[in-house]
Design an enzyme around this catalytic site. Sequence first.
Site, short mmCIF file in Angstrom:
data_model
loop_
_atom_site.label_atom_id
_atom_site.label_comp_id
_atom_site.label_asym_id
_atom_site.label_seq_id
_atom_site.Cartn_x
_atom_site.Cartn_y
_atom_site.Cartn_z
N CYS A 106 18.57 42.11 34.47
CA CYS A 106 18.50 41.81 35.90
C CYS A 106 17.39 42.63 36.55
CB CYS A 106 19.84 42.13 36.56
SG CYS A 106 19.88 41.82 38.35
N CYS A 130 20.40 48.46 42.12
CA CYS A 130 21.79 48.04 42.33
C CYS A 130 22.73 48.95 41.54
CB CYS A 130 21.95 46.60 41.89
SG CYS A 130 23.64 45.98 41.92
N CYS A 135 25.73 47.78 37.89
CA CYS A 135 25.67 47.97 36.45
C CYS A 135 25.10 49.34 36.12
CB CYS A 135 24.80 46.89 35.79
SG CYS A 135 25.48 45.22 35.89
N CYS A 140 22.37 37.71 39.65
CA CYS A 140 23.39 38.61 39.11
C CYS A 140 23.83 38.06 37.76
CB CYS A 140 24.59 38.72 40.05
SG CYS A 140 25.86 39.87 39.45
N PHE A 166 54.81 44.73 36.27
CA PHE A 166 53.56 44.66 37.03
C PHE A 166 52.93 43.28 36.78
CE2 PHE A 166 54.26 49.03 35.59
CZ PHE A 166 54.26 49.74 36.78
N GLU A 183 57.41 42.52 39.91
CA GLU A 183 56.16 42.80 40.64
C GLU A 183 56.51 43.26 42.05
OE1 GLU A 183 52.72 43.30 42.28
OE2 GLU A 183 52.78 42.80 40.15
N ASP A 206 51.33 45.92 32.55
CA ASP A 206 49.91 45.99 32.89
C ASP A 206 49.76 46.61 34.27
OD1 ASP A 206 47.20 45.66 33.14
OD2 ASP A 206 47.26 43.49 33.44
N CYS A 251 43.55 49.38 32.13
CA CYS A 251 42.12 49.42 32.47
C CYS A 251 41.62 50.86 32.53
CB CYS A 251 41.87 48.70 33.80
SG CYS A 251 42.74 49.43 35.21
#
Length: 413
Positions: A62, A68, A71, A145, A272, A292, A340, A366
């Site tokens: 990019c 930016c 990334c 992008c 979750f 949840e 999760d 994550c």
Amino acid sequence: MSVRFTIDRLGAQGDGVANTETGPVFIPFTLPGEVVTAARERDRATLMAVLEKSPLRIEPACRHFGDCGGCAVQHLEAGAYRAWKRDKVVHALRAARIECEVDDLVPCAPHTRRRVTLSARRTEAGLLLGFNRHMSTQIVDLDECPIALPQIVGALDTLRELASLICATSRPFHMAVTVTASGLDIAASDSGRMGERQRQIASNFVIHHGLARLSVDGEIIIEPKKPVVMFGTAAVPVPPGSFLQATEPAEQAMADLAGQHLARAKKVADLFAGCGSFALRLAMKSEVHAVEGDGAALAALDRGFRFASGLKRVTSEKRDLFRRPLTFKELNGFDGLVFDPPRAGAEDQCRQIARSDVPLVVAVSCNPATLARDLAILLAGGYRLKRVTPIDQFLWSPHVEAVALLEKPKKRR
């Protein structure tokens, strides 16, 4: 004043790290082995020039890269990039003294990101729409992008015009843009209070350009087509601003791992659960109880189930699992479970899982650090770690997902 540095390693956030007599210095957009000049400010420095390039340096995908902040490592060769991401999971497990072979990274292809959160601000030169500059609140106005789906990139001018129409503030605001089966779903936040005339103009614009929905701070301004996302065979009407995995291929890879591990389970708990990305896929083979804390997400999951065909029974429960985790006695009614949680992990819930007799557990995360902490709790409770798979869905960023599969041997009577 620029200073000469030799880059020793790649840091956790994708910055090159130079070891100096006064401590490490973090220099974005550099790679191990490179000799660079940079303007230093305490433990950070701004790259001025690369004097000796690493053989792993490639041309970024990019033209905005380096300005930016979306990334961090577009300049790193693909094989080295995948190894770096896998190592983040390896190191987190090692720090928690967890021994387990980690699979190769499941890669993320360019042009697959279905949801991006853009920053916007009205200026004298016009409205800026893009991502923040690296380590700054300044907005880099985007023309391209390479991480986002073509539907988003192709609509940047339309989104910029819409942002200008809804803007009622001099401050920066955000627009979450999601590709759905019905079209683009736009959820703005902190864009200011719109007048009736402004709302009408924005609504007409949404209809004219075939957008699915516009919401501002959770309020639906107009919804010509209810935004729908497919989870397996279930069409789920996602609420404004609801959590969604960033890419569909990564979501499917995680769901496949969970489904294979829980294939023998007749009754599964999904903790979750969000809008049902796991629950509604698992329901093709198992009864599922989805838990949840977000009522709107749970209602969307329930609606998706009720209008789907061929699924086993799915029940749901609104419950804040941070304040009131499912107890081990409640969990003992299930043959398997998947959880999760957000980046903070699920420490208290894992303490209850560790005390339970649930034979099959899938942990999705994550955040490798909190995943390692939670896995350590489960291992101390008698679980065995069978497999850990890192998954990339935030291409060229420091973030990595992981799926861990665990089993608990049955107690001898």
